[in-house]
Design a protein around this motif. Structure first.
Motif, PDB file in Angstrom:
ATOM      1  N   CYS A  12       0.828  -1.203   0.000  1.00 35.77           N
ATOM      2  CA  CYS A  12       0.000   0.000   0.000  1.00 35.77           C
ATOM      3  C   CYS A  12       0.865   1.257   0.000  1.00 35.77           C
ATOM      4  CB  CYS A  12      -0.936  -0.009   1.203  1.00 35.77           C
ATOM      5  SG  CYS A  12      -1.952   1.469   1.376  1.00 35.77           S
ATOM      6  N   SER A 146       0.610   1.179   5.367  1.00 39.13           N
ATOM      7  CA  SER A 146      -0.726   0.753   5.772  1.00 39.13           C
ATOM      8  C   SER A 146      -0.663   0.219   7.191  1.00 39.13           C
ATOM      9  CB  SER A 146      -1.259  -0.333   4.830  1.00 39.13           C
ATOM     10  OG  SER A 146      -0.560  -1.548   5.036  1.00 39.13           O
ATOM     11  N   SER A 176      -0.760   7.143   7.474  1.00 38.09           N
ATOM     12  CA  SER A 176      -1.140   5.767   7.787  1.00 38.09           C
ATOM     13  C   SER A 176      -2.498   5.446   7.167  1.00 38.09           C
ATOM     14  CB  SER A 176      -1.206   5.570   9.309  1.00 38.09           C
ATOM     15  OG  SER A 176       0.036   5.862   9.915  1.00 38.09           O
ATOM     16  N   ILE A 177      -2.533   4.395   6.355  1.00 39.26           N
ATOM     17  CA  ILE A 177      -3.773   3.966   5.719  1.00 39.26           C
ATOM     18  C   ILE A 177      -4.414   2.889   6.596  1.00 39.26           C
ATOM     19  CG2 ILE A 177      -4.846   3.194   3.585  1.00 39.26           C
ATOM     20  CD1 ILE A 177      -3.074   5.698   3.296  1.00 39.26           C
ATOM     21  N   TYR A 178      -5.568   3.225   7.181  1.00 35.33           N
ATOM     22  CA  TYR A 178      -6.271   2.289   8.058  1.00 35.33           C
ATOM     23  C   TYR A 178      -7.211   1.399   7.250  1.00 35.33           C
ATOM     24  CZ  TYR A 178      -4.679   4.499  12.383  1.00 35.33           C
ATOM     25  OH  TYR A 178      -3.900   4.962  13.418  1.00 35.33           O
ATOM     26  N   SER A 188      -5.956  -7.804  10.397  1.00 34.06           N
ATOM     27  CA  SER A 188      -5.761  -6.361  10.240  1.00 34.06           C
ATOM     28  C   SER A 188      -6.110  -5.556  11.492  1.00 34.06           C
ATOM     29  CB  SER A 188      -6.540  -5.845   9.028  1.00 34.06           C
ATOM     30  OG  SER A 188      -7.926  -6.012   9.194  1.00 34.06           O
ATOM     31  N   SER A 192      -3.269  -3.255  13.262  1.00 37.76           N
ATOM     32  CA  SER A 192      -3.511  -1.815  13.414  1.00 37.76           C
ATOM     33  C   SER A 192      -3.265  -1.368  14.852  1.00 37.76           C
ATOM     34  CB  SER A 192      -4.937  -1.463  12.999  1.00 37.76           C
ATOM     35  OG  SER A 192      -5.157  -1.758  11.640  1.00 37.76           O
ATOM     36  N   ASN A 211      -9.143   3.527   4.404  1.00 42.17           N
ATOM     37  CA  ASN A 211      -9.050   2.979   3.062  1.00 42.17           C
ATOM     38  C   ASN A 211     -10.344   3.139   2.266  1.00 42.17           C
ATOM     39  OD1 ASN A 211      -7.411   1.494   1.088  1.00 42.17           O
ATOM     40  ND2 ASN A 211      -8.917  -0.118   1.344  1.00 42.17           N
TER      41      ASN A 211
END
Length: 254
Positions: A12, A146, A176-178, A188, A192, A211
């Motif tokens: 990502c 990510s 940061s891509i959640y 995930s 996280s 996301n």
């Protein structure tokens, strides 16, 4: 003049990072019609002479010769990085900026953070130092990763801690891509949470992005580009959606 280094970690992180470089080139091409290497470009790009063996860098004010991104690309799978190296922006990166493996982290934060973090520690530090050495006045590191994947969350936060350890005076800004609520990776949420603790410890600033929100934005832009409501249509040649401007700028304008 200050410079920044972008550190892209995981699938990502490298996908979003590649889009950043493409958009940065295309937007700058709209305002820089004379092909000059100015301060805006100098913040994120080096202007090198590809005809010399050592790739001598040119100072701000001259003509654009060959742009090299101030970036470090890290992934424990080769797929996305290989796609970048085979794409229109391939000439912006070289082997000293890349660090890859073949097996991936299996969506496991511990594998990325502990296993690969330990195995590649010296290589990561060496790659970061080389990127920093190309800067006259390094202002900050931008980390893109990510939170749901093993490499992005685990190795990404390991890289963040190494940045604090090796460059304590340099600001660390993290995008940061959640994962979305519909994420089908069972680990995930755990990745996280574990990564979030590292962010609170080592990041100066965190820019969280969900996301699904990115997906919604992309859908909206596509709708607007294909004739949305009157007054909201995006032209096809717009820098927002055009897929040609960045490639043309990076290959031919220098």
């Amino acid at each position: 003049m200050t410079q920044s280094v972008v550190v892209q970690v995981g699938q990502c992180g490298n996908q979003v990072g590649c889009r950043f470089w493409d958009l940065a080139l295309r937007e700058h091409a709209h305002v820089n019609k004379k092909g000059l290497y100015d301060q805006a470009l100098g913040s994120f790009f080096r202007n090198v002479d590809s005809s010399t063996c050592d790739g001598e860098a040119h100072s701000v004010g001259g003509r654009i010769q060959h742009l090299k991104a101030r970036a470090v690309l890290v992934d424990m799978e080769e797929g996305v990085v290989n796609e970048i190296l085979q794409g229109p922006l391939r000439e912006m990166f070289d082997s000293t900026q890349l660090l890859t493996d073949v097996s991936g982290s299996g969506n496991n934060w511990a594998v990325g953070h502990m296993t690969y973090g330990s195995a590649y520690r010296e290589q990561i530090v060496d790659t970061l130092r080389k990127a920093a050495e190309h800067c006259d006045c390094l202002q900050c590191f931008f980390l893109i990763h990510s939170m749901g994947g093993g490499t992005g969350s685990g190795l990404g936060t390991k890289v963040l801690s190494l940045l604090e350890e090796e460059f304590p005076e340099v600001c660390r800004i993290v995008t940061s891509i959640y994962p979305s609520a519909e994420d089908d990776v069972v680990t995930s949420p755990y990745n996280s949470i574990l990564a979030m603790r590292e962010l609170t410890e080592h990041a100066d600033c965190v820019l969280p992005v969900e996301n699904q929100s990115l997906v919604d934005i992309v859908k909206k832009i596509k709708h607007m580009s294909h004739g949305g409501k009157p007054g909201t249509v995006i032209r096809g040649e717009s820098a927002i959606i055009s897929g040609q401007g960045g490639a043309h700028w990076s290959r031919e304008a220098f």
